[in-house]
Design a protein around this motif. Structure first.
Motif: not given
Length: 332
Positions: A162-166, A180-195, A197-201, A275-278
């Motif tokens: 929501a913050t990303l969209r606003a 974001y890593s093999l150990f931390t994948r929390d953003i995959e649920a909502e944040v990554l799809p939103a990014a 959709e908006l064209g954010i790297g 779109d992923v640049v570690p």
């Protein structure tokens, strides 16, 4: 080195950047010698690494000064220079306050420009969100920096969808930096799809699990007394042993493929999308070279499946941060 475009209309950057934080703080009792750090930074440029990531709070400004010295002498044009604002640290007590107000933003960017010794910042992130300040107000102030020529592109770190969209509705956001890593994948649920959709790297930090996914760290005994990992839940007794079992599975896949565990961990991230640049961090040239070689590792469907089977989503033991640290620096 291979290259990717960061965001829809952002800059071209190396597929792997360099996180510079650890050269000044958090992973050792004292900063690395300047000569060692400069050697890593210069070697990164020689290898074609173009995205350098720092922040005004790393080493209380010393990390920005270090990066600035590395770029002196004609190397500024070789990089996309990223830094961040928002975490204000008391110089005596080290108490941290998250500030997103326009007055602070305007002062912070001028201070960063001075420490870096440059006339503009390529990618300027809001390091953490203070929910008491409307994000539209903060992004409006950051947009003014773009108009003034002090900043080229804007980024956010550790925010929800929501913050990303606003924020993106006020001014285009080029990059989102999140763990974001093999150990931390929390953003995959909502944040990554939103990014997407908006064209954010996507710029993953701690892409090798704060060292755990390298396979080299098996105990905290050798860590400096003030290394923050000593108090991190994932390194605590019980959790560490469980997590090392996951790493052992990754190591088995790595040995069969002829690569190292860290290279597979980074290659897995790169395979999640163009779109992923570690931005793996390191303080040693040898580790920098190992990391950079991951850009050339191409994983087939079978290898990707084996890696995910070795470390399934949600399998890591322990939270990302201890409760006190989470209150101070995680997104709110």
């Amino acid at each position: 080195m291979k290259y990717r475009v960061l965001g829809t209309d952002g800059p071209q950057v190396s597929a792997l950047g360099l996180g510079c934080m650890g050269m000044s703080e958090f992973y050792s009792a004292a900063p690395e010698s300047e000569s060692e750090s400069l050697a890593v930074l210069h070697r990164a440029l020689d290898l074609g690494v173009t995205l350098l990531d720092t922040a005004d709070m790393y080493g209380k400004g010393e990390n920005e000064k270090l990066v600035g010295r590395a770029l002196a002498g004609g190397r500024r044009d070789q990089v996309v220079l990223a830094t961040k604002f928002a975490i204000s640290r008391d110089p005596e007590t080290d108490e941290r306050v998250v500030r997103n107000d326009p007055e602070y933003i305007r002062a912070a960017v001028d201070a960063s420009l001075g420490r870096l010794g440059v006339d503009h910042i390529d990618l300027y992130y809001m390091h953490r969100r203070n929910p008491e300040v409307p994000v539209e107000e903060s992004i409006g102030a950051m947009a003014e920096l773009v108009q003034a020529g002090k900043v080229r592109f804007l980024g956010l770190s550790e925010v929800d969808a929501a913050t990303l969209r606003a924020a993106h509705a006020v001014h285009p956001i080029t990059a989102l930096q999140s763990e974001y890593s093999l150990f931390t994948r929390d953003i995959e649920a909502e944040v990554l799809p939103a990014a997407r959709e908006l064209g954010i790297g996507i710029v993953p930090y701690s892409p090798v699990g704060r060292g755990l996914l390298t396979g080299a760290l098996t105990t905290v005994d050798g860590l400096a007394a003030d290394d923050f990992r000593r108090g991190n839940p994932r390194f605590a007794d019980g959790n560490l042993e469980a997590n090392l079992k996951l790493v052992a599975e990754l190591r088995a896949v790595a040995e069969e493929s002829g690569h190292t565990p860290v290279q597979l961990a980074l290659a897995w991230l790169l395979a999640q999308g163009p779109d992923v640049v570690p931005i793996p961090g390191t303080k040693r040239v040898e580790y920098l070279e190992e990391n950079s070689a991951a850009a050339d590792v191409e994983l087939d469907a079978g290898q990707l499946a084996r890696i995910e089977a070795a470390i399934p989503a949600g399998a890591v033991a322990g939270a990302r941060y201890a409760p006190e640290a989470a209150r101070r620096v995680e997104s709110r």
